[in-house]
Design an enzyme around this catalytic site. Structure first.
Site, PDB file in Angstrom:
ATOM      1  N   SER A 167       0.844  -1.201   0.000  1.00  0.00           N
ATOM      2  CA  SER A 167       0.000   0.000   0.000  1.00  0.00           C
ATOM      3  C   SER A 167       0.878   1.250   0.000  1.00  0.00           C
ATOM      4  CB  SER A 167      -0.929  -0.023   1.217  1.00  0.00           C
ATOM      5  OG  SER A 167      -1.682  -1.211   1.245  1.00  0.00           O
ATOM      6  N   GLY A 169       0.732   4.188  -1.458  1.00  0.00           N
ATOM      7  CA  GLY A 169       0.128   5.510  -1.272  1.00  0.00           C
ATOM      8  C   GLY A 169      -0.082   5.831   0.195  1.00  0.00           C
ATOM      9  N   ASP A 170      -0.563   4.853   0.949  1.00  0.00           N
ATOM     10  CA  ASP A 170      -0.789   5.050   2.379  1.00  0.00           C
ATOM     11  C   ASP A 170       0.522   5.281   3.121  1.00  0.00           C
ATOM     12  OD1 ASP A 170      -3.764   4.525   2.898  1.00  0.00           O
ATOM     13  OD2 ASP A 170      -3.223   2.764   1.742  1.00  0.00           O
ATOM     14  N   THR A 171       1.524   4.449   2.826  1.00  0.00           N
ATOM     15  CA  THR A 171       2.764   4.565   3.583  1.00  0.00           C
ATOM     16  C   THR A 171       3.537   5.820   3.212  1.00  0.00           C
ATOM     17  OG1 THR A 171       3.806   3.043   1.994  1.00  0.00           O
ATOM     18  CG2 THR A 171       2.987   2.114   4.049  1.00  0.00           C
ATOM     19  N   ALA A 174       1.834   8.546   5.189  1.00  0.00           N
ATOM     20  CA  ALA A 174       2.222   8.417   6.592  1.00  0.00           C
ATOM     21  C   ALA A 174       3.633   8.925   6.817  1.00  0.00           C
ATOM     22  CB  ALA A 174       2.129   6.950   7.012  1.00  0.00           C
TER      23      ALA A 174
END
Length: 388
Positions: A167, A169-171, A174
């Site tokens: 993932s 995009g999420d990391t 973050a």
């Protein structure tokens, strides 16, 4: 140099109100660096990440929730909101990755929270950011990858856009949220004031898209899906061997010459068709085919030995099995084993980046039960016992 225990963020208190990946991975990064992270979960099932991942038992939660304490609060209730405000009043950083407007709806407007705690840093991770015409849209990591340009260039030109197996995009969001929090901590050390960090998924992806925007705006060139290669960068590809594949990156002139020597074809380095970076890029497919004809006759181990001896950047295609067996991962503690109270010894990625004087650490395994730390956190942070 004497190492100091606890990590560079020892003494920093973090309240994490996010769920799934983007907010919690930001909390993991801060926790790994020594911050005390209190994760607020909904009573009952807790964060859905507890049930994510492949295999049985699920272990993703063991990574993303390490170094965290679980406190169960119903943020949709007045009591839960009051308890959250009490904890946030004692915090240095608040992380949240709900849809913009959700905190405000719950009576937890960051402006009000910062009025009570001016030193508070609020990291807000969302799909499209806190402002703009798309701000209130639902946005998951894949949507951010698409809008930020990543999905459009991943895969082969004759197939639909592909995705990475993680993932990303999420990391990325973050990680940028964490960078923003660290910058805000420095600003606070000078000014005494906290601030809001606005990290959007799509903008986080956009940041790593290299020259995609100016290439089009200035030269009218659109990047397209190109499979396992980067157009114009050659040789840099995964090549077939008798028993697997091997990645070689020899696109610089001197490195290409060393590759040619190891192939027994030193004349190729002076051949006008391949002698320069631009020439190799123009004949990328032709050059890749030539190298593949040579690598097919060798095993991965034989090719690796040749590349190391020649000083050519190259490497195997790793998976979890090969990582766990590789001595370099062990020597650098890139993979460490955490003693999990339920699952026993659990290997996982170590703390990164590595700091020489104040290294981070995995001090606590992920919480097993939702809300298992309610009493200890309320006693430690507020000097009181949680009644609810």
């Amino acid at each position: 140099m004497t190492k100091q225990a606890g990590g560079p963020l020892a003494g920093i208190r973090v309240v994490e109100m996010g769920q799934l990946i983007a907010g919690p991975f930001c909390g993991q990064l801060l926790g790994d660096m020594g911050a005390e992270v209190v994760k607020i979960e909904p009573p009952g099932g807790g964060d859905p990440m507890r049930d994510w991942g492949q295999g049985d038992p699920k272990t993703w939660w063991r990574v993303i929730a390490r170094n965290k304490y679980s406190v169960a609060l119903n943020l949709r209730s007045a009591d839960g909101q009051a308890d959250a405000r009490a904890l946030i009043a004692e915090a240095d950083i608040l992380i949240e990755n709900f849809r913009p407007g959700t905190l405000e709806k719950w009576g937890l407007d960051p402006a009000d929270l910062r009025a009570s705690n001016p030193r508070l840093i609020v990291v807000r991770v969302s799909g499209y950011g806190q402002t703009g015409p798309y701000a209130t849209r639902a946005g998951f990591g894949g949507i951010g990858e698409a809008m930020g340009g990543w999905r459009g260039i991943v895969g082969y030109p004759d197939l639909p856009p592909a995705r990475m197996g993680v993932s990303i995009g999420d990391t990325l969001a973050a990680t940028y949220g964490c960078i923003g929090a660290l910058a805000a901590l420095h600003h606070r050390s000078v000014s005494g004031e906290g601030q809001v960090v606005d990290a959007a998924l799509y903008e986080s992806v956009l940041q790593v898209m290299e020259s995609l925007i100016p290439e089009y705006a200035v030269a009218g060139t659109k990047r397209a899906r190109s499979g396992s290669t980067l157009p114009g960068i050659a040789p840099s590809n995964v090549y077939p061997c008798r028993d697997g594949e091997y990645l070689i990156g020899a696109n610089q002139d001197m490195v290409f010459a060393r590759l040619c020597d190891s192939m027994g074809r030193p004349e190729l380095a002076d051949d006008p068709r391949y002698a320069t970076h631009l020439a190799r890029g123009e004949r990328q497919e032709e050059l890749d085919a030539l190298i593949a004809d040579w690598t097919r006759s060798q095993s991965v181990a034989e090719l690796e030995e040749r590349m190391i001896a020649a000083g050519v950047p190259a490497g195997r295609i790793y998976d979890a099995e090969t990582m766990l067996a590789d001595p370099h991962f062990a020597a650098r503690e890139a993979i460490v084993t955490v003693d999990d109270p339920v699952r026993g010894p659990t290997p996982m990625q170590g703390v990164f980046p590595k700091l020489s004087a104040t290294p981070g650490s995995i001090r606590k395994p992920a919480p097993i039960e939702v809300g298992e730390d309610n009493d200890v956190i309320f006693a430690r942070w507020l000097g009181t016992k949680m009644e609810r």
